[in-house]
Design an enzyme around this catalytic site. Structure first.
Site, PDB file in Angstrom:
ATOM      1  N   GLY A  87       0.756  -1.275  -0.019  1.00 60.63           N
ATOM      2  CA  GLY A  87      -0.099  -0.069   0.000  1.00 60.63           C
ATOM      3  C   GLY A  87       1.056   1.134  -0.028  1.00 60.63           C
TER       4      GLY A  87
ATOM      5  N   CYS B 149       5.195  -6.415   1.338  1.00 51.09           N
ATOM      6  CA  CYS B 149       5.532  -4.916   1.461  1.00 51.09           C
ATOM      7  C   CYS B 149       4.733  -4.392   2.719  1.00 51.09           C
ATOM      8  CB  CYS B 149       5.255  -4.381   0.236  1.00 51.09           C
ATOM      9  SG  CYS B 149       6.275  -2.709   0.275  1.00 51.09           S
ATOM     10  N   TYR B 150       3.715  -3.337   2.503  1.00 50.25           N
ATOM     11  CA  TYR B 150       2.970  -2.676   3.597  1.00 50.25           C
ATOM     12  C   TYR B 150       2.362  -3.766   4.584  1.00 50.25           C
ATOM     13  CZ  TYR B 150      -0.351   0.421   6.142  1.00 50.25           C
ATOM     14  OH  TYR B 150      -1.048   0.967   7.097  1.00 50.25           O
TER      15      TYR B 150
ATOM     16  N   HIS C 205       7.780  -7.559  -3.891  1.00 50.51           N
ATOM     17  CA  HIS C 205       6.406  -7.856  -4.239  1.00 50.51           C
ATOM     18  C   HIS C 205       6.612  -9.073  -5.217  1.00 50.51           C
ATOM     19  CE1 HIS C 205       4.435  -4.104  -3.453  1.00 50.51           C
ATOM     20  NE2 HIS C 205       5.558  -3.540  -3.371  1.00 50.51           N
TER      21      HIS C 205
ATOM     22  N   GLU D 175       4.233 -10.575  -6.830  1.00 50.83           N
ATOM     23  CA  GLU D 175       3.298 -10.563  -7.864  1.00 50.83           C
ATOM     24  C   GLU D 175       3.829  -9.644  -9.091  1.00 50.83           C
ATOM     25  OE1 GLU D 175       3.356  -8.686  -4.843  1.00 50.83           O
ATOM     26  OE2 GLU D 175       2.456  -6.732  -5.160  1.00 50.83           O
TER      27      GLU D 175
ATOM     28  N   SER E  83     -10.358   2.513 -31.183  1.00 50.08           N
ATOM     29  CA  SER E  83      -9.191   3.397 -31.335  1.00 50.08           C
ATOM     30  C   SER E  83      -8.338   2.554 -32.298  1.00 50.08           C
ATOM     31  CB  SER E  83      -8.349   3.679 -29.915  1.00 50.08           C
ATOM     32  OG  SER E  83      -8.094   2.281 -29.639  1.00 50.08           O
ATOM     33  N   GLY E  84      -8.539   1.469 -32.822  1.00 53.45           N
ATOM     34  CA  GLY E  84      -7.597   0.649 -33.633  1.00 53.45           C
ATOM     35  C   GLY E  84      -6.825  -0.105 -32.946  1.00 53.45           C
ATOM     36  N   GLY E  85      -6.641  -0.035 -31.471  1.00 55.14           N
ATOM     37  CA  GLY E  85      -5.864  -0.572 -30.513  1.00 55.14           C
ATOM     38  C   GLY E  85      -6.465  -1.985 -30.338  1.00 55.14           C
ATOM     39  N   VAL E  86      -5.342  -2.840 -29.500  1.00 55.23           N
ATOM     40  CA  VAL E  86      -5.897  -4.113 -29.123  1.00 55.23           C
ATOM     41  C   VAL E  86      -7.362  -4.106 -28.306  1.00 55.23           C
ATOM     42  CG1 VAL E  86      -5.230  -6.375 -27.948  1.00 55.23           C
ATOM     43  CG2 VAL E  86      -3.654  -4.974 -29.198  1.00 55.23           C
ATOM     44  N   ASP E  87      -7.224  -3.356 -27.262  1.00 56.25           N
ATOM     45  CA  ASP E  87      -8.303  -3.531 -26.127  1.00 56.25           C
ATOM     46  C   ASP E  87      -9.749  -3.255 -26.975  1.00 56.25           C
ATOM     47  OD1 ASP E  87      -6.097  -3.925 -24.824  1.00 56.25           O
ATOM     48  OD2 ASP E  87      -6.336  -1.954 -23.757  1.00 56.25           O
ATOM     49  N   SER E  88      -9.677  -2.144 -27.451  1.00 55.58           N
ATOM     50  CA  SER E  88     -11.099  -1.742 -28.143  1.00 55.58           C
ATOM     51  C   SER E  88     -11.499  -2.611 -29.247  1.00 55.58           C
ATOM     52  CB  SER E  88     -10.995  -0.281 -28.487  1.00 55.58           C
ATOM     53  OG  SER E  88     -10.108   0.109 -29.375  1.00 55.58           O
TER      54      SER E  88
ATOM     55  N   LYS F 224      -4.075  -7.604 -20.330  1.00 59.00           N
ATOM     56  CA  LYS F 224      -3.741  -7.437 -21.740  1.00 59.00           C
ATOM     57  C   LYS F 224      -3.369  -8.676 -22.399  1.00 59.00           C
ATOM     58  CE  LYS F 224      -2.562  -4.162 -24.510  1.00 59.00           C
ATOM     59  NZ  LYS F 224      -3.380  -3.083 -24.709  1.00 59.00           N
TER      60      LYS F 224
END
Ligand code: XMP
Length: 505
Positions: free
Chosen positions: A51, A78-79, A164, A166, A217-222, A361
């Site tokens: 945190g 960590c925290y 970390h 993770e 947007s032409g990107g992967v996600d959208s 991703k």
């Protein structure tokens, strides 16, 4: 099931992601009501995340101490580890800050620390450190600066690490989480199956026969999320591409190809290049820039929505890392305003549809592949929503956009030529706004410095600068300084994330 108590670290959700990859179910709890939550959900173990707070200054972000009396294994990260030490009678003090990779050395490796090697690299990100161990704990691993970097209380099944596990760049991090889940908590592992059909069914159940305006947007996600939506609802999908002028040239053609050839949808392309340049005039503050762009996008979508009154949803390609980095977690500190998260005004009477909000991703890429999208689309490097505006330090002008387009194209061409495009996470050029002296022809020029940033990352939360061969860097540098007007010098950005974000703004 394992409960992760979220103390607000940027990587808190990555812990869940790693466990989910291993096939372990997780639930998140907030510190304030973690104890009743844990009692109700009866997990096999508890993880305390990191945190942004410093216990040495303010120990108010805490947890009911009775959590240690439930007889459940606890793993503090960590925290989470510092808080464990603090609550059980140890001491936590402010220390020299450490951000980035450090080498850990184990003296012994009991319980969850049973790993293939005794010395390896871990990601640190802290300003406090434990200086006195609570009773019953033994130090097992240390780094140059941190004596208690890995600790165990085997009889109570409580473990702590200052680093970390993770973070992708922590070696054996996943093994550590696996040891905790499998060996200490007794969880069985049932790895997640990615299934586009399942998502398509979910979209159908939410949308029914209504229309969806989809921001693409032409990107992967959208692309992947709108594509799956198209498969779910057919011609009720209205993809909208806003040509802001801040994207790569040719992106409009790419979008056209996807949403007319690969899937038939009623594509809308809005030419808003002038509006964006006007709105950005004189703005140099990165956050103001992001907010200005975000607001204009929303205005434009409102206008599009006004023309399509029968639409009931606005679809967005938001993925999990966007949510987290825009303060998706209650105690996280704010990093950047991602314009694709939470920017919807109340007046827009559209419901938000974000089918990939819970995916990372690489999972999104795999879903796209499984749904039939070509490799050159699913394998594209990520590109920020606000586009080149965040790669131009200072004011965005038509002239500087032209410079960054050429510089960007050179970086990509050379990286592709060297067959590195798929091997790195992102490769790009930044107009730094810094100026330096050069001699071009016979004259002295005082012109802009371009920074090249090429990074490796698996999880977006952490990244390393890529060790690109010198001859590739040399080709990039020589071409940029010769082919991009108004450039005096090229530098290579050698900063890890954390602390530096990937983009410069
Ligand atoms: P940072 O710079 O925050 O970037 O380390 C992490 C990843 O996110 C991308 N990025 C954005 N993507 N909207 C987006 O859709 C945004 O506002 C935005 N800002 C950064 C960045 O390119 C990198 O892949």
């Amino acid at each position: 099931m394992i409960v992760i108590v979220d103390f607000g670290s940027q990587t808190a959700h990555l812990i869940g992601r790693r466990l989910r990859q291993l096939g372990v179910a997780v639930e998140y709890a907030y510190p304030d009501d973690a104890l009743p939550f844990i009692k109700e959900h009866k997990p096999s173990g508890i993880i305390f995340s990191g945190g942004p707070n410093d216990i040495s200054h303010d120990a108010s972000l805490s947890i009911d101490k009775r959590v240690f009396t439930l007889g459940l294994p606890v793993f503090g990260i960590c925290y989470g580890w510092q808080l464990t030490a603090h609550l059980l009678g140890g001491t936590v003090k402010h220390s020299k800050k450490e951000y980035g990779p450090e080498e850990i050395v184990f003296d012994k490796q009991p319980g969850i620390f049973s790993l293939p090697e005794k010395t390896f690299s871990v990601i640190m990100s802290h300003g406090d450190t434990v200086t006195k161990l609570p009773k019953g704990f033994t130090a097992v691993g240390r780094t140059k600066q941190v004596e208690y970097a890995a600790v165990a209380n085997e009889s109570s099944n409580i473990y702590g690490v200052q680093f970390h596990p993770e973070a992708y760049h922590t070696e054996y991090g996943i093994e550590l989480l696996k040891n905790f889940a499998q060996n200490v908590c007794g969880e069985s592992l049932n790895p997640l199956v990615l299934d586009p059909q399942q998502i398509i069914k979910e979209i159908q159940a939410i949308v029914g026969n209504k229309k969806v305006i989809y921001a693409v947007s032409g990107g992967v996600d959208s692309t992947v999320s709108a594509f799956l939506t198209g498969k779910a609802i057919g011609k009720n999908l209205l993809p909208v591409y806003v040509e802001s002028g801040l994207m790569r040239p040719e992106t409009d053609k790419r979008v056209q190809y996807i949403f007319t050839k690969l899937i038939k949808a009623s594509l809308v392309i809005v030419d808003a290049r002038k509006r964006f340049l006007n709105a950005l005039r004189g703005i140099t503050d990165p956050e103001v820039k992001r907010k200005t762009i975000g607001k204009l996008y929303v205005d434009i979508f409102e206008e599009v929505a006004a023309k399509h009154k029968d639409a009931a949803f606005l679809g967005q390609g938001t993925i999990y890392s966007d949510v987290i980095e825009s303060k998706g977690s209650k105690h996280a500190s704010h990093i950047k305003s991602h314009h694709n998260v939470g920017g919807l005004p109340k007046e827009l009477k559209l419901q938000l549809l974000e089918p990939l909000r819970n995916y990372y991703k690489d999972e999104v890429r795999q879903l796209g592949r499984l749904a039939g999208l070509p490799e050159n689309i699913v394998n594209q490097q990520p590109f920020p929503g606000p586009g080149f505006a965040v790669r131009i330090r200072g004011e965005v002008t038509e002239e500087r956009l032209k410079q960054v387009w050429v510089a960007d194209a050179i970086v990509l061409e050379e990286i592709k030529k060297a067959e590195l495009y798929d091997k790195v996470f992102q490769s790009f050029a930044v107009m730094t706004g810094a100026f330096s002296t050069a001699v071009k022809g016979d004259g002295r020029v005082f012109a802009e410095v371009v920074a090249v940033r090429i990074i490796e990352s698996r999880d977006i939360m952490t990244s390393q600068w890529a060790h690109i061969p010198y001859d590739v860097l040399a080709a990039i540098s020589s071409r940029i300084v010769n082919e991009v007007p108004g450039v005096s010098r090229v530098v290579y950005d050698i900063t890890t994330k954390p602390p530096a974000t990937m983009e410069w703004e």
